[in-house]
Design a protein around this motif. Sequence first.
Motif, PDB file in Angstrom:
ATOM      1  N   THR A  90       0.833  -1.202   0.000  1.00 35.48           N
ATOM      2  CA  THR A  90       0.000   0.000   0.000  1.00 35.48           C
ATOM      3  C   THR A  90       0.870   1.256   0.000  1.00 35.48           C
ATOM      4  O   THR A  90       0.658   2.180  -0.800  1.00 35.48           O
ATOM      5  CB  THR A  90      -0.908   0.006   1.259  1.00 35.48           C
ATOM      6  N   ASP A 195       1.214  -4.336  -9.204  1.00 33.34           N
ATOM      7  CA  ASP A 195       0.984  -4.662  -7.801  1.00 33.34           C
ATOM      8  C   ASP A 195       1.211  -6.175  -7.667  1.00 33.34           C
ATOM      9  O   ASP A 195       0.386  -6.972  -8.124  1.00 33.34           O
ATOM     10  CB  ASP A 195      -0.454  -4.265  -7.438  1.00 33.34           C
ATOM     11  N   GLN A 198      -0.054 -10.228  -4.514  1.00 33.61           N
ATOM     12  CA  GLN A 198      -0.581 -11.606  -4.515  1.00 33.61           C
ATOM     13  C   GLN A 198       0.172 -12.523  -5.469  1.00 33.61           C
ATOM     14  O   GLN A 198      -0.266 -13.642  -5.694  1.00 33.61           O
ATOM     15  CB  GLN A 198      -2.083 -11.597  -4.876  1.00 33.61           C
ATOM     16  N   SER A 218       4.596  -6.924  -0.501  1.00 33.44           N
ATOM     17  CA  SER A 218       4.694  -6.904   0.972  1.00 33.44           C
ATOM     18  C   SER A 218       5.365  -8.182   1.460  1.00 33.44           C
ATOM     19  O   SER A 218       5.019  -9.275   0.993  1.00 33.44           O
ATOM     20  CB  SER A 218       3.295  -6.873   1.604  1.00 33.44           C
ATOM     21  N   LYS A 221       3.027 -11.129   3.156  1.00 30.57           N
ATOM     22  CA  LYS A 221       2.255 -12.068   2.337  1.00 30.57           C
ATOM     23  C   LYS A 221       3.145 -13.160   1.740  1.00 30.57           C
ATOM     24  O   LYS A 221       2.716 -13.935   0.903  1.00 30.57           O
ATOM     25  CB  LYS A 221       1.546 -11.307   1.220  1.00 30.57           C
TER      26      LYS A 221
END
Length: 412
Positions: A90, A195, A198, A218, A221
């Motif tokens: 983020t 991004d 995931q 991140s 994750k």
Amino acid sequence: MLDIKDDFPLLANYNEQGTLIYVDNAATTQKPRCVLDALMEWHTVRNANPHRGSYKLGSLATDLYEHSRESIANHINAKKDEVVFCRNTTEALNLVAASFGPTVLEAGDEIVLPVSEHHSNLVPWMQLAQAKGCRLVYLLTDKLGRISKDELDKKITPRTKIVALAEVSNVLGTRFPVKQIAERAHEAGAYVVADCAQSFLHYGLDVQDLDVDFAAFSAHKAFGPDGIGVLWGREALLEKMPPVLYGGEMVQKVTWGKATFEKPPLRFEAGTQNASDAFAFMAAVGYLEQIGQQAIREHEDALTARLLEGIRDIAPLHVYGNPCMADDRSSIVAFNFEGQDPLLIGRFLDSHGINIRVGTHCAEPLMTYLGTGATCRISLAPYNTLDDIDALIDVLRDAPRMIVRSVLKKRK
Ligand code: PLP
């Protein structure tokens, strides 16, 4: 198949007391012992403020912090100074939008992004578009959660300045062809922001191969600690970007009236850096490399195929995105039972020791597009096993009947 659950103390501890089937990995993953050990090591023998202390412990802290940066850069095939440590995906995406965005956008320009974006890769662009008089253009997905070539041709035009997209949708589970989309965007003269929140754990990341301009992810994750993430950016672009946070150790010189700034990445890391988590993130990356990306992929594909196959004939269960296994199908599976409150499904699974996520998954525009208020979501990780999947399928099979029964019982 991988067999690594015992490396994760939380999973091992819970399984001693009962059952825990943790399948909310898109939210956050559990941590292996080597990451917990690294955190302990930092705080017991390494801790000092990096880039500040001139004593031995301080210099060592600086070296280790920079060594962590280098390990992560090597892992993603990047140059060391292209890796900016942030709090998470983020913050990384906000940094690109706030610093890079205004340098390239003019009124009337367009920012293109899939309708499935997580708020973290949507709201910063929305705010920027409002401030600069630009337009957001949404790429719509089809029934299988894919974006067609026609849709890309229609929406990516010479007006497009930025294309921002997740490599893997945190709801549809689709792995978008970022490399091909980036090529299309670059032809149109646009910049591409990926991004990778995931995808980082599940597919790895090679920034040279992906050929985007920025990528964010991140640690938490991907078996790492929370509180640290990365913005990777092309060196030439980072060098042109102004800082957005000002303070300690991001400056070259400060006089009574003026400040000049460090080169990237330090320019973007104002204040005391999160060195302990960077150190532990390096341990997570080492652990991932030990397992191997290919092994992770094969394991998760086998689990996902078994899950999709097992829930296929549960009549009132509807899967969002592709209900069948495919090359672009990741291990995130969002679903609803027709006529059932997803919250009740989540609670029912929890009563069987199964942790899934229920809600909008920070993708409210996508919920509107899918015509639902919320969904259940299963998201797998390399420590999940075929036994986890089979237990999950068994409980899902029973869920609607058992929930109706308990509602009727309460009414009596
Ligand atoms: N992007 C995607 C696709 C996500 O799924 C998430 C979190 O779930 C984020 C961004 C935000 O990640 P973080 O909360 O670590 O900043």
